[in-house]
Every structure is written in C-alpha cells, then in structure tokens.
Design a protein around this motif. Structure first.
Motif, PDB file in Angstrom:
ATOM      1  N   VAL A 225     -61.582 -12.490  74.372  1.00  5.33           N
ATOM      2  CA  VAL A 225     -60.493 -12.702  73.425  1.00  5.33           C
ATOM      3  C   VAL A 225     -60.335 -14.204  73.257  1.00  5.33           C
ATOM      4  O   VAL A 225     -60.184 -14.935  74.243  1.00  5.33           O
ATOM      5  CB  VAL A 225     -59.184 -12.066  73.923  1.00  5.33           C
ATOM      6  CG1 VAL A 225     -58.035 -12.414  72.987  1.00  5.33           C
ATOM      7  CG2 VAL A 225     -59.335 -10.551  74.035  1.00  5.33           C
ATOM      8  N   LEU A 226     -60.380 -14.659  72.027  1.00  2.77           N
ATOM      9  CA  LEU A 226     -60.272 -16.089  71.743  1.00  2.77           C
ATOM     10  C   LEU A 226     -58.817 -16.451  71.461  1.00  2.77           C
ATOM     11  O   LEU A 226     -58.103 -15.698  70.790  1.00  2.77           O
ATOM     12  CB  LEU A 226     -61.153 -16.464  70.548  1.00  2.77           C
ATOM     13  CG  LEU A 226     -62.628 -16.077  70.669  1.00  2.77           C
ATOM     14  CD1 LEU A 226     -63.373 -16.389  69.382  1.00  2.77           C
ATOM     15  CD2 LEU A 226     -63.280 -16.781  71.848  1.00  2.77           C
ATOM     16  N   THR A 227     -58.393 -17.602  71.958  1.00  2.00           N
ATOM     17  CA  THR A 227     -57.003 -18.025  71.779  1.00  2.00           C
ATOM     18  C   THR A 227     -56.949 -19.351  71.035  1.00  2.00           C
ATOM     19  O   THR A 227     -57.890 -20.147  71.047  1.00  2.00           O
ATOM     20  CB  THR A 227     -56.299 -18.163  73.143  1.00  2.00           C
ATOM     21  OG1 THR A 227     -57.048 -19.054  73.974  1.00  2.00           O
ATOM     22  CG2 THR A 227     -56.193 -16.807  73.833  1.00  2.00           C
ATOM     23  N   GLY A 228     -55.796 -19.604  70.425  1.00  6.24           N
ATOM     24  CA  GLY A 228     -55.578 -20.848  69.707  1.00  6.24           C
ATOM     25  C   GLY A 228     -54.964 -21.895  70.610  1.00  6.24           C
ATOM     26  O   GLY A 228     -54.802 -21.692  71.822  1.00  6.24           O
ATOM     27  N   GLU A 229     -54.578 -23.026  70.025  1.00  6.17           N
ATOM     28  CA  GLU A 229     -53.992 -24.121  70.813  1.00  6.17           C
ATOM     29  C   GLU A 229     -52.678 -23.706  71.463  1.00  6.17           C
ATOM     30  O   GLU A 229     -52.295 -24.246  72.502  1.00  6.17           O
ATOM     31  CB  GLU A 229     -53.766 -25.345  69.918  1.00  6.17           C
ATOM     32  CG  GLU A 229     -55.068 -25.994  69.434  1.00  6.17           C
ATOM     33  CD  GLU A 229     -54.815 -27.211  68.573  1.00  6.17           C
ATOM     34  OE1 GLU A 229     -53.611 -27.545  68.360  1.00  6.17           O
ATOM     35  OE2 GLU A 229     -55.781 -27.837  68.118  1.00  6.17           O
ATOM     36  N   ASP A 230     -51.984 -22.736  70.847  1.00  9.46           N
ATOM     37  CA  ASP A 230     -50.713 -22.267  71.418  1.00  9.46           C
ATOM     38  C   ASP A 230     -50.918 -21.226  72.513  1.00  9.46           C
ATOM     39  O   ASP A 230     -49.945 -20.720  73.092  1.00  9.46           O
ATOM     40  CB  ASP A 230     -49.821 -21.689  70.317  1.00  9.46           C
ATOM     41  CG  ASP A 230     -50.490 -20.524  69.570  1.00  9.46           C
ATOM     42  OD1 ASP A 230     -51.660 -20.197  69.881  1.00  9.46           O
ATOM     43  OD2 ASP A 230     -49.838 -19.952  68.684  1.00  9.46           O
ATOM     44  N   GLY A 231     -52.175 -20.886  72.820  1.00  8.59           N
ATOM     45  CA  GLY A 231     -52.466 -19.913  73.864  1.00  8.59           C
ATOM     46  C   GLY A 231     -52.463 -18.477  73.398  1.00  8.59           C
ATOM     47  O   GLY A 231     -52.860 -17.575  74.144  1.00  8.59           O
ATOM     48  N   ARG A 232     -52.017 -18.235  72.164  1.00  8.81           N
ATOM     49  CA  ARG A 232     -51.969 -16.877  71.640  1.00  8.81           C
ATOM     50  C   ARG A 232     -53.334 -16.435  71.127  1.00  8.81           C
ATOM     51  O   ARG A 232     -54.189 -17.253  70.798  1.00  8.81           O
ATOM     52  CB  ARG A 232     -50.948 -16.776  70.501  1.00  8.81           C
ATOM     53  CG  ARG A 232     -49.496 -16.855  70.952  1.00  8.81           C
ATOM     54  CD  ARG A 232     -48.565 -16.642  69.773  1.00  8.81           C
ATOM     55  NE  ARG A 232     -48.937 -15.462  68.999  1.00  8.81           N
ATOM     56  CZ  ARG A 232     -48.670 -14.200  69.346  1.00  8.81           C
ATOM     57  NH1 ARG A 232     -48.006 -13.958  70.467  1.00  8.81           N
ATOM     58  NH2 ARG A 232     -49.052 -13.191  68.588  1.00  8.81           N
ATOM     59  N   VAL A 233     -53.512 -15.139  71.027  1.00  6.36           N
ATOM     60  CA  VAL A 233     -54.759 -14.593  70.517  1.00  6.36           C
ATOM     61  C   VAL A 233     -54.990 -15.045  69.082  1.00  6.36           C
ATOM     62  O   VAL A 233     -54.053 -15.121  68.277  1.00  6.36           O
ATOM     63  CB  VAL A 233     -54.750 -13.053  70.609  1.00  6.36           C
ATOM     64  CG1 VAL A 233     -53.623 -12.452  69.783  1.00  6.36           C
ATOM     65  CG2 VAL A 233     -56.077 -12.475  70.160  1.00  6.36           C
TER      66      VAL A 233
END
Length: 461
Positions: A225-233
C-alpha cells in the motif's frame, strides 16, 4: 451478584451472536440464583448483524442501531453482568479463570469461572505487506470497523476506492462504495471473483460487476500500500501496476480469532478454528464451550472440518451452547455450506461442494450447467438464471449447487440446501413437488431442470 449467591458462574468471552445467544439461552433455563453470568466484550456493541454492515456502509440501512438486536442495557436487564470495552487477555484453564483488561483505563483483573464460553469471532485478514496499517485502509468485520470506515468516507475528498479481494465481503463492499458514488477497482488474487464458486460461475459475476462500472483486476496480488506525504493511503501496488486510492477496503476474508484459545493450549484444526464435539464443547475440556466464527464445523457433504463465518451458524451455536450450559441437551450436527449474496441486482448463491472441494474429498462427480429464467418466459419481469449442479458419479447423490442470476435466483439455493441435508439424489430431486405459478417460476423450476439433466448424465456414466 457475588459467588456466595450463585452456585455456578458462567463466563462468556465475546458479546455478539454466539456469545450472547448462549448467555441468553442459559439464563432462560437457569435462574439467577443457580447461575451467575459474566460476559466480556471488547468493542462498543453487542448482538449485532455483522452481515448487515456492507448495507449500512452503502446506505441501504440508514442507521447503525438498526443492526443491533439487543443492547448491553437489555442484556443486563435480563440478569447478565455484561462488561463492555473489556478485553480478555488470558485464559487460565487449570485455574479456571480469565484475565480481563479495561480497554480505556488499562486496569486488569481476574474472574473465576465454573463454565466458560469462547465466542471470540473472526478477524479480517490483513496481508503482511508495507502500508497495510496506513490510515485509510480498513477491514470490515465489526460495527466498530464499519463506523471507522464511514468516518473515513465522510472526511475523504477523493472518490477513488480500491477493494482488495473479491469474496463475499469484497463484492458486497464494492457495491456499497459504488452506492456511495466512488470509482471502485477490485484487485483479486484469483482468476475470477467469488472463489466460493467454480471459476466458470465466477466469470458470470465478473461480467456483471464490470457492467455495473466496477473495474475488475484478476490474477493480481497486492504487494504494498503506497502512502502520501501525510501518511495516508494514496494507491495500492501489484507487481505490474499501481491503482490510485483515497480509501482501501480489505475484503480478503477472515480467520478465526483463536489466539487467546491457542495460548491457553486449547485444540484448533487445519483452519485455525477451535475444535469441538457435537455439543460444541471444546474437545478434551468438560467445562469449556465454543461457537460462532472462532470454531470449525463439520461439512455434512464432504465429511471434513471447515471454517465458515456466518451469523446463521453463530446464532445456532449459541442456542446449542446455552441449552447445554443451562442443563439441557442440544447438538450442532454440521453444515452444507450454504451462502447467498448480491452485487447490486445480481444474486449469487451456493451450497455444498465446488469441483475442487469434491476432488479434495476424493469424490468422483458429474457436472451440468443450465440456463433458465426466474419466472415463466412469457411473464413480465422474467430474468435469466444460470444453475450449476454437481452429482456423485454412479450414486447420483447431490454434491453441490451454484446459482447466479437476477431477482428470484438467490433463495432458490435453499431447495438444494434441504436436498443436500437430506442426502437426496438428483433423481429424487426431479420429483420434488415445488410451488409453481407463472409469476414465480417456469413449469420446471431451474433447480429441477438442472437435476433432470444431472440425473441423465449420471445414468449415462
């Protein structure tokens, strides 16, 4: 109530279908002076329909409380000491006691028992991969899980959803998210959705899902699962591609929640579920019972143990356990593996064995597949239906039925479920006196058309 006021204490671990059905049945049979009942539930809710969660998430059921059959206050009013937000962390079999921890305060205490019921349910399978626990990734098994998913949907701006897995949970959650206005991609490890069906029948589900605007990706395993800079998916990845996602729902399936029981040395089977006798007493333990999604059950068709997480079984288990704990007698003989589901207006049903189940059990079989309609062909609203039937070679014993169709298809599987339970042959099934009128079925019901064809094939083999 203290122990001096009651001759025995029953402790129940788990406050949903099996656990509270057992507690309620035992209470009906035994008065409060004869049996003290203490029940522990780690969540916020009791006695609810987990099967209804996708329909609540999708908006078909408006209020969460509509899924709750009995509240903690109602259980307490019936003389059950129900302790919410309290997780049992250890079973001391030799000492006949359990250790419980208050989820909010962390306080721990021991509670002794004379009789114990384990109804710890099942847990969603979370794949071992990077990002599986990231914010925005949800399993859906409890009301708490459903509420957490709805909270995420309410604060998520994007409208892209990925469902990982295409079993019952995955298919139902795909529908729920479509109803919520999301663009839905289903990533499925198998060759077709609904691995509880044979692949040829799963193909029909695949085609219908794509017709609803769901993107199906088969033969693909999610690797991270890849996440963004905010840590969310932000996406899920397979070996070959990435699929953007603002929310991810895990529909891979569930496993029995038996970590507590295994740590206590209680016996589990090949599917990690607790093993019981017909009275649902844990094997080798006279004063411990288990039921619901944490146990394995006998498949009456194959003769093998299997794990099936269904509310129908859990409620029956609770009734059986409560009767035995309360001084009566009851047994749970087994199941034939009946299940029904839908994705929008497509109904999907199965009972008995798939082809690979029959092979695994060492059975030789014949298969037939027929196309029919839900009503007489000339009657308005008649819709197509596909029925697949398995029969044992030479004997003609019915082994399994799968049905995919529109309105009126799904519940026809109950005809086959009764025939399987009775051990009928397909020849015997052709003589079943089923209800007929043009608004309800053709002159020959689709299940009987399949039985006739199967009987002919068995005779020719």
């Amino acid at each position: 109530m203290n122990m001096s006021a009651a001759s025995e204490r029953l402790v129940v671990i788990g406050g949903d279908a099996a656990g509270m059905s057992a507690a309620s049945q035992a209470r009906r049979l035994k008065g409060p002076d004869a049996l003290e009942i203490v029940a522990f539930e780690r969540g916020h809710f009791t006695s609810y329909s987990a099967c209804g969660i996708p329909y609540w998430v999708g908006g078909d059921v408006e209020e969460r409380d509509q899924l709750i059959a009995r509240t903690p206050e109602e259980h307490r009013a019936r003389g059950i000491d129900l302790r919410m937000r309290t997780e049992v962390t250890e079973i001391d079999v030799a000492g006949q006691r359990v250790r419980a921890r208050d989820v909010d305060s962390g306080a721990e205490s021991w509670t002794s028992y004379d009789k114990l019921v384990i109804a710890t349910g099942a847990r969603p399978i979370r794949p071992e991969m990077p990002g599986a626990d990231a914010p925005g990734v949800h399993g859906v098994q409890t009301l708490d899980d459903g509420q957490a998913l709805l909270d995420t949907l309410a604060r998520t701006r994007g409208r892209r959803a990925v469902v990982v897995g295409a079993g019952y949970i995955g298919v139902e959650m795909a529908e729920a998210l479509i109803n919520r206005g999301y663009e839905v991609t289903v990533v499925n490890r198998g060759s077709e959705p609904m691995s509880t069906l044979d692949p040829d029948m799963g193909r029909l589900v695949h085609e219908a899902m794509e017709g609803l605007g769901i993107t199906m990706v088969n033969d693909a395993a999610v690797t991270k699962v890849l996440t963004g800079e905010d840590g969310r998916v932000r996406a899920v990845a397979t070996e070959d591609a990435e699929y953007p996602a603002d929310v991810v729902v895990l529909g891979i399936g569930v496993r029995p929640e038996t970590s507590l029981a295994k740590a206590a040395g209680l016996p589990v089977g090949h599917h990690d579920g607790l093993l019981t006798d017909l009275a649902l007493r844990v094997r080798g333990h006279e004063n411990i019972w288990a039921g619901g999604d944490c146990v394995e059950v006998l498949d009456l068709v194959s003769g093998q143990e299997r794990h099936i997480a269904l509310g129908t079984h859990a409620n029956k288990h609770g009734q059986v356990i409560g009767a035995n704990v309360g001084g009566g007698y009851a047994t749970f003989p087994g199941v034939v593996g009946t299940a029904v589901s839908k994705v929008c207006d497509l109904e999907i049903a199965r009972t008995g064995l798939r082809e690979k189940d029959a092979r695994r059990a060492g059975l030789q079989y014949e298969t037939v597949t027929i196309e029919s309609t839900s009503r007489a062909g000339y009657y308005p609203g008649a819709s197509p239906m596909t029925v697949k039937m398995l029969a044992e070679r030479r004997t003609g014993r019915l082994l399994g039925v799968q049905i995919v169709g529109r309105e009126g298809a799904g519940k026809r599987v109950d005809i086959a479920a009764v025939a399987l339970t009775a051990g009928m042959t397909v020849e015997q099934m052709t003589a079943l006196d089923l209800g007929y009128a043009p608004p309800f079925s053709p002159v020959w019901d689709p299940v009987l058309v399949a039985a006739r064809k199967a009987a002919s094939k068995v005779r020719a083999s």
